[in-house]
Design an enzyme around this catalytic site. Sequence first.
Site, PDB file in Angstrom:
ATOM      1  N   CYS A   1      70.992   4.825  26.594  1.00  0.00           N
ATOM      2  CA  CYS A   1      71.620   5.170  25.321  1.00  0.00           C
ATOM      3  C   CYS A   1      71.756   6.683  25.219  1.00  0.00           C
ATOM      4  CB  CYS A   1      70.775   4.635  24.172  1.00  0.00           C
ATOM      5  SG  CYS A   1      71.361   5.123  22.539  1.00  0.00           S
TER       6      CYS A   1
ATOM      7  N   GLU B   1      67.747  -3.111  21.890  1.00  0.00           N
ATOM      8  CA  GLU B   1      68.762  -2.488  21.045  1.00  0.00           C
ATOM      9  C   GLU B   1      70.035  -3.324  21.011  1.00  0.00           C
ATOM     10  OE1 GLU B   1      69.469   1.933  21.152  1.00  0.00           O
ATOM     11  OE2 GLU B   1      71.443   1.268  21.789  1.00  0.00           O
TER      12      GLU B   1
ATOM     13  N   HIS C   1      80.480   0.307  14.447  1.00  0.00           N
ATOM     14  CA  HIS C   1      79.349   0.430  15.357  1.00  0.00           C
ATOM     15  C   HIS C   1      79.213  -0.778  16.272  1.00  0.00           C
ATOM     16  CE1 HIS C   1      76.044   2.706  16.727  1.00  0.00           C
ATOM     17  NE2 HIS C   1      75.093   1.877  16.305  1.00  0.00           N
TER      18      HIS C   1
ATOM     19  N   CYS D   1      79.421   0.564  24.942  1.00  0.00           N
ATOM     20  CA  CYS D   1      78.624   1.487  25.762  1.00  0.00           C
ATOM     21  C   CYS D   1      77.707   0.717  26.704  1.00  0.00           C
ATOM     22  CB  CYS D   1      77.810   2.416  24.870  1.00  0.00           C
ATOM     23  SG  CYS D   1      76.536   1.591  23.872  1.00  0.00           S
TER      24      CYS D   1
ATOM     25  N   TYR E   1      79.355  -0.926  20.822  1.00  0.00           N
ATOM     26  CA  TYR E   1      78.422  -1.438  21.823  1.00  0.00           C
ATOM     27  C   TYR E   1      79.079  -1.729  23.166  1.00  0.00           C
ATOM     28  CZ  TYR E   1      74.121  -1.376  19.230  1.00  0.00           C
ATOM     29  OH  TYR E   1      72.985  -0.948  18.590  1.00  0.00           O
TER      30      TYR E   1
ATOM     31  N   THR F   1      67.927   6.475  16.300  1.00  0.00           N
ATOM     32  CA  THR F   1      68.328   6.864  17.646  1.00  0.00           C
ATOM     33  C   THR F   1      68.728   8.337  17.685  1.00  0.00           C
ATOM     34  OG1 THR F   1      69.135   4.638  18.073  1.00  0.00           O
ATOM     35  CG2 THR F   1      69.961   6.377  19.502  1.00  0.00           C
TER      36      THR F   1
ATOM     37  N   CYS G   1      76.671   7.637  19.154  1.00  0.00           N
ATOM     38  CA  CYS G   1      77.659   6.715  18.581  1.00  0.00           C
ATOM     39  C   CYS G   1      77.431   6.500  17.084  1.00  0.00           C
ATOM     40  CB  CYS G   1      77.621   5.381  19.308  1.00  0.00           C
ATOM     41  SG  CYS G   1      77.903   5.501  21.082  1.00  0.00           S
TER      42      CYS G   1
ATOM     43  N   GLU H   1      64.072   6.905  19.974  1.00  0.00           N
ATOM     44  CA  GLU H   1      64.001   6.362  18.617  1.00  0.00           C
ATOM     45  C   GLU H   1      62.786   6.972  17.919  1.00  0.00           C
ATOM     46  OE1 GLU H   1      63.829   4.095  21.313  1.00  0.00           O
ATOM     47  OE2 GLU H   1      66.032   3.988  21.370  1.00  0.00           O
TER      48      GLU H   1
END
Length: 501
Positions: free
Chosen positions: A114, A460, A306, A312, A310, A205, A118, A271
Site C-alpha cells: 500500500c 485491508e 475509494h 491498486c 482498490y 493509512t 489513495c 496504519e
Amino acid sequence: MAYQETVAGAIDIGYLQPISDGNDYVESLRGRGLKVYLLGERVKEPVDHPMIRPSINAMAATYDLAVEDPELATAESSISGRRVNRFLHVTESADDVVMQNRMQRRLGQITGTCFQRCVGMDAFNSLYSVTFEADEAHGTEYHKRFKNFIRHCQELNLVVGGAMTDPKGDRSRGPVEQANPDLYTRIVERGDDGIVIRGAKAHQTGCVNSHWIVVMPTIRLRPEDEDYAVCAAIPVEDPGLSFIYGRQSCDTRAMEGGDIDVGNARFSGQEALIIIDDVFVPWNRVFLCGETEFVAPLVERFTAYHRRSYVCKTGVGDVLIGAAAAIADFNGVPNVSHVRDKLVEMTHLNETIYGAGIAASHESHQTAAGNWENDGLLANVCKHNVTRFPYEMGRLAQDLAGGLMVTCPSEQDFKSPETGPLLEKYLKGRSDVPTEDRIRMLRLIENMTLGRNAVGYLTESLHGAGSPQAQRIQIARQMDIEAKKKLARRLAGIEEKKCSN
C-alpha cells in the site's frame, strides 16, 4: 519545516518550497516533533525508524513516479493552473478518473504494498462536490475554502491523508447514544475564530507520512448528531494530535539488521490510531460544520471513489503472480500443467478486479460542481471482488511456494559458519539457481500473504473502504431489479397490467 498558524483567512504554507521528488519528500518529514508512539515508546524521528521507514519509501515512490512518468502520474489542474501530482488532482474528465486507476496499478507493481495516498485523492474528489452542494443549500463558503486548501496543497505538492473511520464503540448505538461521546469525532466548541474537535480516527493509512489530515464523518448522521458532522483539515504536526502506530505481522524483522527475512525490505504500508485531543481548527479550514444532511452523500461518494481505487491491489497482485511463477521456476517445475493452470487462475482473478474498477472509471459522470465521479455500482462490484480474490490468489501462491515458505530457517542461520553450509546444501532447488535467490522469493511470498504486507493485500482488501456487507448493501440499492423484471416480462410476452408484483 515546523507548522505555524497564520492570520485568519489564510492557509499556512509551513513548507516554503514545493516538494520535487521522493528524496525531497522524505526530507520534508524530518524535524516535525510528531507525537508518534510505537512499541510503548515515543519515536524520536519517524523518518529514521527501521519499522516506519519502508512505509515512507512507498509514499516517496508516488513522487518519483510523477517525475519519471508525468503523463501517467500528473495532470493539469484548473484550480492552481499548474501540472500537479495526480493524487492532488480534482478530476476534470472521465479520462482523469481512468488515469488514476492506471497510476494506482503501476505503483502497486513498483512497491508491492500500500502506497497510502489513495484515501486523500478520493477525499479531495468527494468533498469537492459535497461542499459545492452544501453552499448551494445553505449559502456557506465551504467550497471556496476547500478550493483554497486544494490550491495550497497543489502548489507545495503535499501529502493529504483522508481520515474517515471512527472507533465507533457499540455498533448498535449512534454517536450521541455512546457511553463515551468521543468514540465518534465531534465538535466540542464553536467560536468566532473556528472550532475545537475531539475524538479519534482508526486504521489511518499513511497518516504519519502525511502533511495534512482531512477529518470526515464515518457514517450517515441524524439531525441530533450535528456535532459529529464535521470536515476539517489539520496539519499533522498539530500538538493536539497523537499517533499510536499499528502492529503488523512480522514487523520487528525490520529491526534485525538483515534484508532477506523481511521479504520486501524496501517498502511497506502504515496504519495508526490518531488521537484528536481538543484540536483548534480555524474557519478557513472547516468544510462542513453541522450539516448532517450532507454526510450521507459524502460517505457514499467517498466510498464509491475509494472502492474502485482498490485496483491498486492488482498491481500488488502482479507482483504476487510473478513471485509464484518465479518460485515454480526455481523449484524446477515451470511448465508442469497444474502450475501453469494456477498461474492462469491467479491472472484471471487479478484482471477481473481490474476490469470492474477501470470500467467504473470509464463510466464516470460530471457532478454539479464540475468534477467527475465514477460509477457507483461498478465501484462496489470492484471492491466486493477485492474482498475475495486476493485471498484465493494468496492461497495459490502458497500452494506453489511449498511448505518451506513458513519453515525456512533465519537469515542469521544462513550466515552462520556452522549451519550455513548445511542450509546451502539441503535447501537448494534447481542447481543453476542460487539458494539465496530461492529463499528471497519464498520470503517475498510470505511477506505478501502472511507477513507485514499481507495487511495491505489481504485484510485491508477485506475491510478497507467498508467490509463486504457494505458493498452488498450498495449493490442492492443500485441493481435496479424492477427495470430488469420489466425486461424479462416484455420478452416473455407478459402484459404489464397482469403483474402487480
